[in-house]
Design an enzyme around this catalytic site. Structure first.
Site, short mmCIF file in Angstrom:
data_model
loop_
_atom_site.label_atom_id
_atom_site.label_comp_id
_atom_site.label_asym_id
_atom_site.label_seq_id
_atom_site.Cartn_x
_atom_site.Cartn_y
_atom_site.Cartn_z
N HIS A 108 33.01 31.64 26.14
CA HIS A 108 32.20 31.82 27.53
C HIS A 108 32.17 33.54 28.17
O HIS A 108 32.86 34.06 27.34
CB HIS A 108 33.09 31.38 28.57
CG HIS A 108 34.47 31.46 28.68
ND1 HIS A 108 35.46 30.75 27.72
CD2 HIS A 108 35.44 32.58 29.31
CE1 HIS A 108 36.80 31.31 27.93
NE2 HIS A 108 36.47 32.23 28.75
N LEU A 109 31.10 33.68 28.57
CA LEU A 109 31.08 35.09 29.05
C LEU A 109 31.28 35.13 30.51
O LEU A 109 31.14 34.19 31.11
CB LEU A 109 29.58 35.73 29.19
CG LEU A 109 28.89 35.91 27.70
CD1 LEU A 109 27.30 36.50 28.00
CD2 LEU A 109 29.70 36.99 26.84
N HIS A 110 32.28 36.14 31.05
CA HIS A 110 32.65 36.18 32.51
C HIS A 110 31.31 37.22 32.97
O HIS A 110 31.44 38.40 32.23
CB HIS A 110 33.92 36.80 32.76
CG HIS A 110 34.90 36.18 32.17
ND1 HIS A 110 35.91 35.38 33.13
CD2 HIS A 110 35.55 35.76 31.04
CE1 HIS A 110 36.90 34.69 32.33
NE2 HIS A 110 36.93 34.94 31.13
N ASN A 155 36.56 37.30 26.30
CA ASN A 155 37.88 37.37 25.62
C ASN A 155 38.07 36.43 24.56
O ASN A 155 37.88 35.41 24.10
CB ASN A 155 38.95 36.73 26.63
CG ASN A 155 38.91 37.66 28.00
OD1 ASN A 155 39.06 38.82 28.01
ND2 ASN A 155 39.14 36.99 29.19
N ASP A 173 33.51 30.61 38.44
CA ASP A 173 34.80 30.51 38.20
C ASP A 173 35.56 29.91 39.15
O ASP A 173 35.62 30.30 40.25
CB ASP A 173 35.34 31.85 37.59
CG ASP A 173 36.65 31.96 36.95
OD1 ASP A 173 36.50 32.16 35.49
OD2 ASP A 173 37.65 31.35 37.58
N GLY A 192 43.66 37.40 26.42
CA GLY A 192 43.56 36.50 27.54
C GLY A 192 42.71 35.35 27.75
O GLY A 192 42.46 34.60 28.61
N GLN A 193 42.47 34.91 26.48
CA GLN A 193 41.41 33.72 26.39
C GLN A 193 42.37 32.55 26.70
O GLN A 193 43.49 32.36 25.86
CB GLN A 193 40.84 33.52 25.12
CG GLN A 193 39.95 32.52 25.06
CD GLN A 193 39.15 32.42 23.66
OE1 GLN A 193 39.37 32.87 22.93
NE2 GLN A 193 38.16 31.21 23.76
#
Ligand code: 5GP
Ligand code: ZN
Length: 113
Positions: free
Chosen positions: A99-101, A86, A29, A92-93
Site C-alpha cells: 500500500h501507498l500512504h 513501508n 485510513d 513500520g509495516q
C-alpha cells in the site's frame, strides 16, 4: 487468505472508498495521521515492495498516479503531500498487502520518525 486489505477489496470489511478501478483501490485510513490519509492498494495481493515483479511496474506507476489525482482533487497537491510505502517491520509495516500512504493537510517533518 487472512489479509485485511484483501477483505476490504472483497467488501468483507467496510472502508470509505475514494477511488476504484479494475486493479487499484483507494480508501481512507482507519487511523488517520494527517487531515488527508488515504491508502492506495493494488487489488493483486503483493505482501511487500520486495515482491514487486517487473510485470507489476505499470501497476505501481498507476498507483502513484492515483495518489497524485487524489491529492489534486483534495486540493493539497500545490501545498505538498507525502507518499509513503513501508517495507517490513522496522519501517513500520503492519499490514502485509502492498500500500501507498497518501498523507497531506499539515506540515510534514523530515527526517521521518
Ligand atoms: P502500515 O503500517 O502497514 O504501513 O500501514 C497500515 C495502515 O493500514 C495503517 O495506517 C492502519 O491505520 C491502516 N489500517 C489497518 N487496518 C485497517 C482497516 O481495517 N481499515 C482501514 N481503513 N485502514 C486500516
Ligand atoms: Zn491481501
Amino acid at each position: 487468505m487472512d489479509c485485511m486489505f484483501c477483505k476490504i477489496i472483497q467488501n468483507k470489511i467496510p472502508a470509505k472508498r475514494v477511488y476504484e478501478d479494475d486493479s487499484i483501490l483507494a480508501f481512507e485510513d482507519v487511523s488517520p495521521q494527517a487531515p488527508v490519509h488515504i491508502l492506495i492498494i493494488p487489488k493483486k495481493h503483493i505482501p511487500t515492495s520486495l515482491e514487486i515483479e517487473e510485470s507489476d511496474n505499470e501497476l505501481i506507476g498507476r498507483m502513484v498516479q492515483v495518489a497524485n489525482r487524489i491529492a489534486t482533487d483534495r486540493e493539497v497537491a500545490g501545498r505538498g503531500f507525502r507518499i509513503v510505502m513501508n517495507c517490513n517491520r522496522e519501517a513500520g509495516q503492519t499490514v502485509f498487502h502492498l500500500h501507498l500512504h497518501l498523507l497531506a493537510g499539515r506540515a510534514m517533518h523530515w527526517p521521518p520518525g
